[in-house]
Design an enzyme around this catalytic site. Structure first.
Site, PDB file in Angstrom:
ATOM      1  N   THR A 192      -2.438  19.136  18.994  1.00 39.36           N
ATOM      2  CA  THR A 192      -2.297  18.809  17.892  1.00 39.36           C
ATOM      3  C   THR A 192      -2.910  17.070  17.417  1.00 39.36           C
ATOM      4  O   THR A 192      -3.608  16.003  18.088  1.00 39.36           O
ATOM      5  CB  THR A 192      -0.522  18.357  17.729  1.00 39.36           C
ATOM      6  OG1 THR A 192      -0.304  17.055  19.048  1.00 39.36           O
ATOM      7  CG2 THR A 192       0.604  19.185  17.810  1.00 39.36           C
ATOM      8  N   TYR A 231      -2.771  22.235  12.155  1.00 43.70           N
ATOM      9  CA  TYR A 231      -2.142  22.957  13.199  1.00 43.70           C
ATOM     10  C   TYR A 231      -1.008  24.325  12.420  1.00 43.70           C
ATOM     11  O   TYR A 231      -1.316  24.791  13.202  1.00 43.70           O
ATOM     12  CB  TYR A 231      -0.971  21.691  13.569  1.00 43.70           C
ATOM     13  CG  TYR A 231      -0.214  22.360  15.305  1.00 43.70           C
ATOM     14  CD1 TYR A 231      -0.594  22.631  16.649  1.00 43.70           C
ATOM     15  CD2 TYR A 231       1.452  22.778  14.486  1.00 43.70           C
ATOM     16  CE1 TYR A 231      -0.290  22.685  17.365  1.00 43.70           C
ATOM     17  CE2 TYR A 231       1.879  23.676  16.075  1.00 43.70           C
ATOM     18  CZ  TYR A 231       0.797  23.341  17.164  1.00 43.70           C
ATOM     19  OH  TYR A 231       1.762  23.964  18.289  1.00 43.70           O
TER      20      TYR A 231
HETATM   21  P1  NDP Z   1       0.341  20.494  26.201  1.00 44.49           P
HETATM   22  O1  NDP Z   1      -0.443  19.453  25.520  1.00 44.49           O
HETATM   23  O2  NDP Z   1       1.104  19.630  28.006  1.00 44.49           O
HETATM   24  O3  NDP Z   1      -1.216  21.467  27.410  1.00 44.49           O
HETATM   25  C1  NDP Z   1      -2.053  21.707  26.609  1.00 44.49           C
HETATM   26  C2  NDP Z   1      -3.040  21.968  27.175  1.00 44.49           C
HETATM   27  O4  NDP Z   1      -4.147  23.238  26.916  1.00 44.49           O
HETATM   28  C3  NDP Z   1      -3.704  20.995  28.440  1.00 44.49           C
HETATM   29  O5  NDP Z   1      -4.142  22.519  30.123  1.00 44.49           O
HETATM   30  C4  NDP Z   1      -4.380  20.682  28.120  1.00 44.49           C
HETATM   31  O6  NDP Z   1      -6.121  20.712  28.622  1.00 44.49           O
HETATM   32  C5  NDP Z   1      -5.272  22.633  27.659  1.00 44.49           C
HETATM   33  N1  NDP Z   1      -6.458  22.069  26.326  1.00 44.49           N
HETATM   34  C6  NDP Z   1      -6.100  21.271  25.567  1.00 44.49           C
HETATM   35  N2  NDP Z   1      -7.301  21.477  24.699  1.00 44.49           N
HETATM   36  C7  NDP Z   1      -7.963  22.186  25.291  1.00 44.49           C
HETATM   37  C8  NDP Z   1      -9.588  22.436  24.685  1.00 44.49           C
HETATM   38  N3  NDP Z   1     -10.342  22.273  24.203  1.00 44.49           N
HETATM   39  N4  NDP Z   1      -9.950  23.358  25.720  1.00 44.49           N
HETATM   40  C9  NDP Z   1      -9.316  23.772  26.885  1.00 44.49           C
HETATM   41  N5  NDP Z   1      -8.013  23.518  27.219  1.00 44.49           N
HETATM   42  C10 NDP Z   1      -7.777  22.432  26.530  1.00 44.49           C
HETATM   43  O7  NDP Z   1       0.708  21.876  25.097  1.00 44.49           O
HETATM   44  P2  NDP Z   1       1.738  22.547  25.873  1.00 44.49           P
HETATM   45  O8  NDP Z   1       1.750  23.277  26.695  1.00 44.49           O
HETATM   46  O9  NDP Z   1       2.711  22.197  24.949  1.00 44.49           O
HETATM   47  O10 NDP Z   1       1.370  23.476  24.469  1.00 44.49           O
HETATM   48  C11 NDP Z   1       0.348  24.938  24.825  1.00 44.49           C
HETATM   49  C12 NDP Z   1       0.256  25.905  23.794  1.00 44.49           C
HETATM   50  O11 NDP Z   1       1.954  26.230  23.000  1.00 44.49           O
HETATM   51  C13 NDP Z   1      -0.284  24.926  22.827  1.00 44.49           C
HETATM   52  O12 NDP Z   1      -1.093  25.852  21.957  1.00 44.49           O
HETATM   53  C14 NDP Z   1       0.489  25.437  21.787  1.00 44.49           C
HETATM   54  O13 NDP Z   1       0.039  24.528  20.485  1.00 44.49           O
HETATM   55  C15 NDP Z   1       1.743  26.119  21.953  1.00 44.49           C
HETATM   56  N6  NDP Z   1       2.768  24.872  21.167  1.00 44.49           N
HETATM   57  C16 NDP Z   1       3.330  24.531  22.587  1.00 44.49           C
HETATM   58  C17 NDP Z   1       4.929  23.885  21.894  1.00 44.49           C
HETATM   59  C18 NDP Z   1       5.211  23.026  22.095  1.00 44.49           C
HETATM   60  O14 NDP Z   1       6.915  22.959  22.203  1.00 44.49           O
HETATM   61  N7  NDP Z   1       5.313  22.491  23.728  1.00 44.49           N
HETATM   62  C19 NDP Z   1       5.602  24.809  20.425  1.00 44.49           C
HETATM   63  C20 NDP Z   1       4.664  25.680  19.983  1.00 44.49           C
HETATM   64  C21 NDP Z   1       3.049  25.928  20.951  1.00 44.49           C
HETATM   65  P3  NDP Z   1      -6.137  18.746  29.605  1.00 44.49           P
HETATM   66  O15 NDP Z   1      -4.929  18.957  30.642  1.00 44.49           O
HETATM   67  O16 NDP Z   1      -7.801  19.033  30.199  1.00 44.49           O
HETATM   68  O17 NDP Z   1      -6.386  18.032  28.576  1.00 44.49           O
END
Ligand code: NDP
Length: 240
Positions: free
Chosen positions: A86, A147
């Site tokens: 985000t 987003y």
């Molecule tokens: P987190 O921020 O907790 O974790 C994100 C993960 O994505 C980490 O493993 C991070 O790696 C990885 N990541 C981020 N950018 C990249 C990139 N450019 N290339 C490879 N890996 C990347 O996110 P959430 O678990 O909360 O969310 C997971 C998914 O669910 C997302 O797509 C989010 O938009 C979606 N979502 C989440 C919601 C929520 O309430 N949490 C609600 C609705 C949707 P690193 O650890 O190295 O940073």
């Protein structure tokens, strides 16, 4: 032999729960991540799931990453496009960089990764792709034009790719999570979070494992008739 699965952003939050659930289903899982080496190392030690670092917004890095995983683990049968970021702010303050980073990671990442595995899946006559969208892609959200646009795009991407995969045993589905208790949601200010929870009929945040449960259903061998669908897992916050 167990299926091979890639989970992007698979070392933390929702992705971590998905990686572990697929492992528990007997799959060989490769968890991708972007840069948090500490969390990735701790994740691998705890779960035994190998972590692979690359940026999903980088097209060449995705092709390279998938090549390496295929060489080490075999052809990829399951792809979960979960990596997401985000960069929230109002339209007035949203610069081009905040727009582009979110589009390139959240939506571009789905294309880059699907491109690397889709043809192989088609030629082998089996594949499962699940893209993690969001309630905010369905309903919109103040301060999230980037987003919401990217996540909404995921839902269109899913339906279009599902049509291309259908004849070759490749299903493509999306999950639209509501608010889940992860680092991403921990970044939301407390008073805003309180207001959000008040609007969730189930009256709590979701758990990452509750999203993983949806993924295991959609990637199951027996789910071959489910394609092009979006599964909303949001505690009843948005129904349509
Ligand atoms: P987190 O921020 O907790 O974790 C994100 C993960 O994505 C980490 O493993 C991070 O790696 C990885 N990541 C981020 N950018 C990249 C990139 N450019 N290339 C490879 N890996 C990347 O996110 P959430 O678990 O909360 O969310 C997971 C998914 O669910 C997302 O797509 C989010 O938009 C979606 N979502 C989440 C919601 C929520 O309430 N949490 C609600 C609705 C949707 P690193 O650890 O190295 O940073």
């Amino acid at each position: 032999m167990g299926r091979v699965a890639i989970v992007t952003g698979g070392t933390r939050g929702i992705g971590e729960a998905i990686s572990m659930a697929l492992r528990d289903e007997g799959m060989t899982v490769a968890a991708n991540y972007a840069g948090n080496d500490e969390r990735a190392r701790e994740f691998t030690e705890r779960t035994g799931i190998k972590a692979y670092k690359w940026d999903v917004s980088d097209y060449d890095a995705c092709q390279q990453g998938v090549k390496q995983i295929e060489a080490e683990l075999g052809p990829v049968d399951v792809l979960v496009n979960n990596a997401g970021i985000t960069r929230d702010t109002t339209m007035k303050r949203m610069d081009h960089q905040k727009w582009q980073e979110v589009i390139d990671t959240n939506l571009g990442g789905c294309f880059n990764m699907a491109k690397a595995v889709f043809e192989g899946m088609q030629s082998r006559g089996y594949g499962r792709i699940v893209n993690i969208g969001s309630i905010n892609g369905q309903a919109g959200q103040y301060g999230q034009v980037n987003y919401a646009a990217a996540k909404s795009g995921i839902h269109g991407f899913t339906k279009a790719l599902a049509q291309e995969g259908a004849r070759n045993g490749v299903t493509v589905n999306a999950i639209a999570p509501g608010y889940i208790d992860t680092d991403m949601v921990a970044a939301v200010p407390e008073e805003v979070l309180g207001k959000i929870i008040a609007k969730i009929p189930v009256n709590r945040l979701g758990k990452a494992s509750e999203i993983a449960r949806g993924v295991t259903f959609l990637v199951g061998e027996e789910a071959g008739f489910v394609t092009g669908s979006t599964l909303s897992i949001n505690g009843g916050q948005h129904m349509y």
